[in-house]
Structures are given as C-alpha cells and as structure tokens.
Design a protein around this motif. Structure first.
Motif, short mmCIF file in Angstrom:
data_model
loop_
_atom_site.label_atom_id
_atom_site.label_comp_id
_atom_site.label_asym_id
_atom_site.label_seq_id
_atom_site.Cartn_x
_atom_site.Cartn_y
_atom_site.Cartn_z
N VAL A 58 -12.34 59.00 -80.00
CA VAL A 58 -11.65 57.61 -79.50
C VAL A 58 -11.83 57.34 -78.06
CG1 VAL A 58 -9.45 56.40 -79.13
CG2 VAL A 58 -9.69 57.84 -81.03
N VAL A 59 -12.02 58.22 -77.20
CA VAL A 59 -12.29 58.26 -75.70
C VAL A 59 -13.82 57.78 -75.53
CG1 VAL A 59 -12.79 59.46 -73.54
CG2 VAL A 59 -10.72 59.79 -74.74
N ARG A 60 -14.74 58.42 -76.34
CA ARG A 60 -16.13 58.12 -76.28
C ARG A 60 -16.26 56.62 -76.89
NH1 ARG A 60 -17.01 63.53 -77.91
NH2 ARG A 60 -17.03 62.78 -80.44
N LEU A 61 -15.53 56.18 -77.90
CA LEU A 61 -15.78 54.71 -78.60
C LEU A 61 -15.36 53.71 -77.64
CD1 LEU A 61 -16.09 53.06 -81.02
CD2 LEU A 61 -13.88 53.34 -81.76
N LEU A 62 -13.98 54.17 -76.84
CA LEU A 62 -13.65 53.23 -75.90
C LEU A 62 -14.75 53.01 -74.75
CD1 LEU A 62 -9.90 53.82 -75.82
CD2 LEU A 62 -10.91 51.88 -76.65
N ALA A 63 -15.11 54.10 -74.35
CA ALA A 63 -15.99 54.09 -73.06
C ALA A 63 -17.22 53.41 -73.52
CB ALA A 63 -16.48 55.52 -72.70
N ARG A 64 -17.71 53.48 -74.89
CA ARG A 64 -19.18 52.86 -75.21
C ARG A 64 -18.70 51.39 -75.35
NH1 ARG A 64 -20.17 56.38 -78.89
NH2 ARG A 64 -19.15 55.23 -80.55
N ARG A 65 -17.51 50.91 -75.68
CA ARG A 65 -17.46 49.40 -75.78
C ARG A 65 -17.08 49.13 -74.28
NH1 ARG A 65 -12.52 48.91 -80.76
NH2 ARG A 65 -13.83 49.07 -82.21
N GLY A 66 -16.42 49.83 -73.38
CA GLY A 66 -16.47 49.43 -72.02
C GLY A 66 -17.93 49.18 -71.30
N ARG A 67 -18.78 49.73 -71.72
CA ARG A 67 -20.13 49.79 -71.13
C ARG A 67 -20.78 48.46 -71.76
NH1 ARG A 67 -20.23 55.45 -71.84
NH2 ARG A 67 -21.34 55.19 -73.72
N THR A 68 -20.58 48.19 -73.02
CA THR A 68 -21.30 46.92 -73.60
C THR A 68 -20.50 45.81 -73.43
OG1 THR A 68 -19.89 47.53 -75.77
CG2 THR A 68 -22.32 48.40 -75.32
N ALA A 69 -19.15 45.83 -73.05
CA ALA A 69 -18.49 44.50 -72.71
C ALA A 69 -18.95 43.61 -71.64
CB ALA A 69 -16.84 44.90 -72.23
N LEU A 71 -7.51 52.77 -69.97
CA LEU A 71 -7.19 53.13 -71.46
C LEU A 71 -8.07 54.37 -71.92
CD1 LEU A 71 -5.73 52.58 -73.82
CD2 LEU A 71 -7.48 51.04 -74.90
N PRO A 72 -9.33 54.92 -71.54
CA PRO A 72 -9.96 56.01 -72.04
C PRO A 72 -9.44 56.90 -71.39
CG PRO A 72 -11.61 54.32 -71.42
CD PRO A 72 -10.29 53.56 -71.11
N SER A 73 -9.01 56.98 -70.05
CA SER A 73 -8.36 58.02 -69.45
C SER A 73 -7.07 58.52 -70.25
CB SER A 73 -8.35 57.82 -67.88
OG SER A 73 -7.56 59.09 -67.33
N LEU A 74 -6.39 57.28 -70.29
CA LEU A 74 -4.66 57.39 -70.91
C LEU A 74 -4.91 58.11 -72.20
CD1 LEU A 74 -3.22 53.78 -70.15
CD2 LEU A 74 -2.90 56.28 -69.24
N ILE A 75 -5.78 57.97 -73.21
CA ILE A 75 -6.08 58.24 -74.43
C ILE A 75 -6.35 59.99 -74.14
CG2 ILE A 75 -7.41 58.28 -76.59
CD1 ILE A 75 -5.43 55.95 -76.39
N SER A 76 -7.29 60.36 -73.37
CA SER A 76 -7.65 61.77 -73.13
C SER A 76 -6.09 62.38 -72.80
CB SER A 76 -8.53 61.67 -71.86
OG SER A 76 -8.91 63.10 -71.62
N GLY A 77 -5.45 61.64 -71.97
CA GLY A 77 -4.00 62.17 -71.47
C GLY A 77 -2.96 62.29 -72.41
N VAL A 78 -3.11 61.23 -73.57
CA VAL A 78 -2.17 61.49 -74.96
C VAL A 78 -2.91 62.76 -75.57
CG1 VAL A 78 -1.52 60.46 -77.06
CG2 VAL A 78 -1.54 58.94 -74.80
N THR A 79 -4.06 62.91 -75.77
CA THR A 79 -4.68 63.96 -76.53
C THR A 79 -4.08 65.41 -75.97
OG1 THR A 79 -6.62 62.92 -76.85
CG2 THR A 79 -6.75 65.05 -77.27
N THR A 80 -4.15 65.63 -74.75
CA THR A 80 -3.79 66.66 -73.93
C THR A 80 -2.36 66.98 -74.15
OG1 THR A 80 -5.28 66.34 -72.13
CG2 THR A 80 -3.45 67.98 -71.53
N THR A 81 -1.69 65.92 -74.01
CA THR A 81 -0.06 66.04 -74.28
C THR A 81 0.05 66.41 -75.86
OG1 THR A 81 0.23 64.36 -72.67
CG2 THR A 81 2.19 64.71 -73.99
N VAL A 82 -0.50 65.88 -76.71
CA VAL A 82 -0.13 66.34 -77.94
C VAL A 82 -0.43 67.70 -78.46
CG1 VAL A 82 -0.99 66.11 -80.42
CG2 VAL A 82 -0.64 63.84 -79.01
N ILE A 83 -1.53 68.13 -77.42
CA ILE A 83 -1.98 69.62 -77.63
C ILE A 83 -0.67 70.63 -77.03
CG2 ILE A 83 -3.49 71.48 -77.08
CD1 ILE A 83 -5.87 69.27 -77.30
N VAL A 84 -0.13 70.06 -75.90
CA VAL A 84 0.85 70.55 -75.19
C VAL A 84 1.88 70.70 -76.10
CG1 VAL A 84 2.49 70.68 -73.24
CG2 VAL A 84 0.09 70.17 -72.78
#
Length: 222
Positions: free
Chosen positions: A211-222, A144-157
């Motif tokens: 959003v990516v940082r938030l998901l990554a932080r949640r992933g580390r604390t899960a 999911l974090p990587s996918l959100i990063s991909g969505v962000t890149t796609t939106v900019i494109v």
C-alpha cells in the motif's frame, strides 16, 4: 497432539487474534491519530502553539508508552470489566490492546506529520485556509504513506500484544500456545503457533509495504 487435533485450535486462535487486532487497530487509529496531530499543532511554532497543552499531552503519551503491556493488561482489569462487563475473552482484550497501542501510534503520527513540507502549509494559509482545511487537505494527504507504514507497524505490535494477552484469558493464539503448548509441554504445538504468528506478521507487513509503494507511486505521478 496430531494435526487433526491442532487444526481447530489453531483456526479458532487465529480468528480470535485477528478479531482482537482488527478492532484494537480501529480504536488505536481513532485515538492515536488526533493525539499525534495535536502534538504537532500545539508544539513550538505549530499552528495552535500551546506549550502547556503540548507538555500535558506529551507526558500522557510518554507514560502510556513506558508501561510494559503485561502490567497495563493487569492494571486495566477493573476498567475493562467496567467497559465490556468482563476482563476475559477476545472482546475484553480490545480495551487494553487499544489503550496500550494509542500512545505508540500517536508518536508515529507525530513523526509522520512533522515530515510534511512546511511550505505547503504556508501556501494554504496564504490562500486563507484554516486549520481544519490544512489538516485535511495538506497534512494528512502528504503524510499518508508514512501514516500507513505507521499503521502497519502498530498492527504488528498489536499482534505481539495479543499473544501476551493470552496469559490472562485473552484467547487467541497466545492463549492456545500457553494452554496447549506450554502447560502440556507440547513443543510441536508451540512451534506451529509461532509459525502461524510469523506468517500473519509477514502477510501484514507485505500488505502494508504494498500500500505504501502504491501511494508513493501515485504521489510521484500526481
């Protein structure tokens, strides 16, 4: 052109651009996500290993990615007209924007899914989990974090694509820049349009990164 004359044009252009990009992003994610997953599942060693299917889907994606957007935009005029009844305006531009971005996003999805630890997939398989379960419970959440990063890149494109769409009646900031900046030799309006586009891209990038940082932080604390 004075600021009072620029403001309504910029506001309308911004609204049209965001409208095109938003709906094109929705269609792109709905189309590109399953394509990217399919590329991983049907590849060698995948859960649905099927080389012929993988080769065909991969070829379609590669062809879609290799076409310059401005050419795709013009080539799709008959199809766009068939789908929405016209080839001009922000609604019509959603069709070529999405078709142009789906192959790009599919490859980003493929890369993200491949990064998931295969050991997690094997663990779910050992517990009797089927492919739908593995996709929903392992591949998508882990990527999911990587996918959100991909969505962000796609939106900019897509924002860049939408600016090009202004050349063929797509409305948005690109159309305003061409009509009121380039054709009327108004350098100031052109520069202001560029600044607005840069601001939109910056905001999108900041939101995506947050959003990516938030998901990554949640992933580390899960």
């Amino acid at each position: 052109m004075t600021w009072s004359e620029m403001q309504p044009l910029l506001e309308q252009g911004t609204v049209d651009t965001l409208y095109m990009v938003l709906w094109a992003t929705v269609v792109t994610v709905l189309g590109g996500l399953p394509l990217g997953i399919l590329l991983v599942l049907t590849d060698k060693g995948g859960l649905l290993q099927n080389r012929p299917v993988n080769k065909v889907v991969g070829a379609i994606v590669n062809i879609g990615r290799s076409l310059p957007f401005i050419i795709l935009l013009i080539a799709l005029i008959p199809f766009t007209t068939f789908v929405v009844g016209t080839f001009i305006g922000p609604t019509a531009m959603i069709v070529p924007l999405a078709i142009g971005a789906i192959p790009f996003f599919a490859r980003l999805v493929e890369t993200s899914i491949r990064e998931v630890d295969h050991g997690l997939v094997e663990a779910v398989q050992a517990m009797g989990g089927g492919i739908p379960t593995i996709v929903r419970k392992v591949l998508l959440p882990q990527a999911l974090p990587s996918l959100i990063s991909g969505v962000t890149t796609t939106v900019i494109v897509l924002i860049g694509y939408s600016a090009m769409a202004g050349a063929v009646g797509g409305e948005g900031l690109g159309s305003k820049a061409v009509t009121y900046g380039y054709q009327r030799f108004d350098t100031t309006f052109m520069l202001v349009t560029v600044v607005v586009l840069v601001l939109i891209v910056t905001v999108v990038q900041l939101i995506g990164d947050g959003v990516v940082r938030l998901l990554a932080r949640r992933g580390r604390t899960a």
